[in-house]
Design a protein around this motif. Structure first.
Motif, PDB file in Angstrom:
ATOM      1  N   THR A   1       0.857  -1.187   0.000  1.00 14.33           N
ATOM      2  CA  THR A   1       0.000   0.000   0.000  1.00 14.33           C
ATOM      3  C   THR A   1       0.889   1.231   0.000  1.00 14.33           C
ATOM      4  N   GLU A   2       0.339   2.327  -0.453  1.00 11.92           N
ATOM      5  CA  GLU A   2       1.095   3.572  -0.526  1.00 11.92           C
ATOM      6  C   GLU A   2       1.566   4.019   0.853  1.00 11.92           C
ATOM      7  N   SER A   3       0.763   3.788   1.875  1.00 10.60           N
ATOM      8  CA  SER A   3       1.109   4.225   3.227  1.00 10.60           C
ATOM      9  C   SER A   3       2.008   3.231   3.950  1.00 10.60           C
ATOM     10  N   GLY A   4       2.214   2.051   3.368  1.00 12.09           N
ATOM     11  CA  GLY A   4       2.978   1.017   4.045  1.00 12.09           C
ATOM     12  C   GLY A   4       2.101   0.245   5.024  1.00 12.09           C
ATOM     13  N   ALA A   5       2.631  -0.839   5.551  1.00 13.68           N
ATOM     14  CA  ALA A   5       1.887  -1.656   6.516  1.00 13.68           C
ATOM     15  C   ALA A   5       2.131  -1.103   7.914  1.00 13.68           C
ATOM     16  N   GLN A   6       1.233  -0.254   8.363  1.00 15.68           N
ATOM     17  CA  GLN A   6       1.386   0.403   9.654  1.00 15.68           C
ATOM     18  C   GLN A   6       0.861  -0.490  10.775  1.00 15.68           C
ATOM     19  N   PRO A   7       1.641  -0.656  11.868  1.00 18.49           N
ATOM     20  CA  PRO A   7       1.123  -1.432  13.004  1.00 18.49           C
ATOM     21  C   PRO A   7      -0.129  -0.769  13.568  1.00 18.49           C
ATOM     22  N   THR A   8      -1.121  -1.566  13.910  1.00 17.43           N
ATOM     23  CA  THR A   8      -2.352  -1.043  14.488  1.00 17.43           C
ATOM     24  C   THR A   8      -2.675  -1.802  15.760  1.00 17.43           C
TER      25      THR A   8
END
Length: 402
Positions: free
Chosen positions: A235-242
């Motif tokens: 994804t454009e935003s990267g795989a962000q930890p949630t």
């Protein structure tokens, strides 16, 4: 897709036909084609000529029906991939923001939520008058993914205008597609939603456009691209930890609170598509952060409302604080903020035109937060309506959990 990949599929189809044929010369045809493989198109032409000379009748090779996702295929769901998937329906996708603020979303909270996910990323692509939002979420194991999938599908099914999805079979996976039933409105609105899962990831595409909903070939094309994108994970935003969102249960209903009556007719005189959150460009957060449950709705005359419940009351206060910070920093409209009795914050702003008046109420109360908005009214907000809506919101937020 690169030329050699098309050729590989054609070669495989022809080879399979020849391998099962008793005609003399079939094996020689395959061997000859393999030796000439680097001539690409010439190789496929050669195998056809030799085979036909041996007395075979071959059918035309057909494109793989699963497209980019065939045989476990994966690829980033970026502008180029979406361009190929929507060719003839929507063309010219770019990551550069060009779309204006005149649009209506489907009003479905599940489209924003990824309960239980441990990582998430998004990509937003634009045309001059349309947008596509792509979200991919990852999960620690198949059980958590399954729970989140069932929850999300159930929430989407409850959304106005979405109903039952079609199932698009792609490479052994059923990609779900909803065509949003919405009235004709000016400007862009959500027309199509796709949802897919594979491995430990899920992916969702939401398209907002002023044009018609996706035709059949685009429905399939996006389904194929989405499944390939889920497998790839980019994804454009990267795989962000949630932080996984706990599912506490359903928020209480509040049939005894007359929110519409509190407005006393103060609304937009023009019928539009219903939404569940205000279409204010500077407002990126809509009380969804760390929420254990969200309830939302709206009317076609500019009213939208959202109630979010949290496990920790501090999260309710923090989420409202984030909304207020965004309103204070707003540049798309000049927002005037004031606090009413009971701690309810009221934001008013003018968007011009014959229906310029807008108001937004937001407040945290205990482990709950609420937001009510009215857009495009044709007269200023009456003082008694401002107070009555504030009182109604506090009643709603003080209703115990079910």
């Amino acid at each position: 897709m690169p030329e050699h990949e098309h050729l590989d599929r054609a070669f495989a189809a022809l080879s399979a036909d020849l391998a099962h044929s008793p005609a003399p010369g079939a094996a020689a045809a395959i061997a000859t084609a393999r030796r000439q493989r680097r001539t690409r198109v010439g190789a496929v032409a050669l195998i056809a000529v030799v085979a036909l000379g041996s007395g075979l009748t071959l059918t035309q090779p057909r494109p793989d029906p699963d497209g980019i996702a065939a045989d476990g295929g994966s690829a980033p769901l970026d502008a180029a991939s979406l361009e190929a998937a929507t060719a003839g329906w929507l063309d010219g996708w770019s990551p550069e923001r060009t779309m204006d603020e005149s649009f209506s979303r489907s009003g479905c909270d599940a489209i924003d939520a990824s309960p239980l996910s441990t990582e998430a990323g998004n990509t937003v692509l634009f045309l001059d008058d349309a947008s596509a939002t792509i979200r991919i979420a990852g999960f620690p194991d198949g059980a958590e993914l399954g729970r989140s999938w069932d929850y999300t599908v159930g929430r989407i099914a409850e959304c106005d205008g979405l109903g039952t999805p079609d199932q698009v079979p792609v490479d052994g996976v059923s990609v779900l597609h909803w065509r949003v039933a919405m009235p004709d409105v000016e400007g862009a609105r959500t027309t199509d939603v796709w949802l897919a899962r594979d491995g430990r990831r899920t992916g969702l595409v939401e398209v907002v456009t002023p044009g018609p909903a996706a035709p059949a070939d685009a429905v399939r094309g996006v389904a194929e691209a989405l499944l390939a994108g889920v497998r790839d994970g980019w994804t454009e935003s990267g795989a962000q930890p949630t932080t996984p969102s706990p599912m506490r249960g359903r928020l209480p209903e509040w049939r005894d609170v007359d929110l519409v009556g509190a407005l006393a007719g103060w609304q937009s005189p023009t019928r539009r598509a219903a939404t569940t959150s205000p279409n204010l460009l500077c407002l990126h957060d809509r009380l969804d952060g760390h929420a254990a449950g969200v309830s939302a709705g709206g009317s076609p005359h500019g009213l939208s409302y959202r109630v979010a419940g949290y496990l920790d009351p501090a999260d309710a206060q923090a989420n409202v604080g984030l909304v207020l910070d965004q309103l204070r920093a707003c540049t798309s409209s000049e927002v005037e903020l004031r606090t009413l009795p009971g701690g309810v914050h009221l934001a008013t702003y003018d968007t011009g035109g014959p229906e310029p008046f807008n108001a937004l109420w937001v407040v945290a109360e205990g482990d709950r937060a609420g937001m009510v908005a009215v857009e495009r009214a044709d007269r200023p907000l009456p003082a008694d309506v401002a107070a009555d809506v504030s009182d109604a919101m506090l009643q709603i937020l003080r209703t115990p959990w079910e």
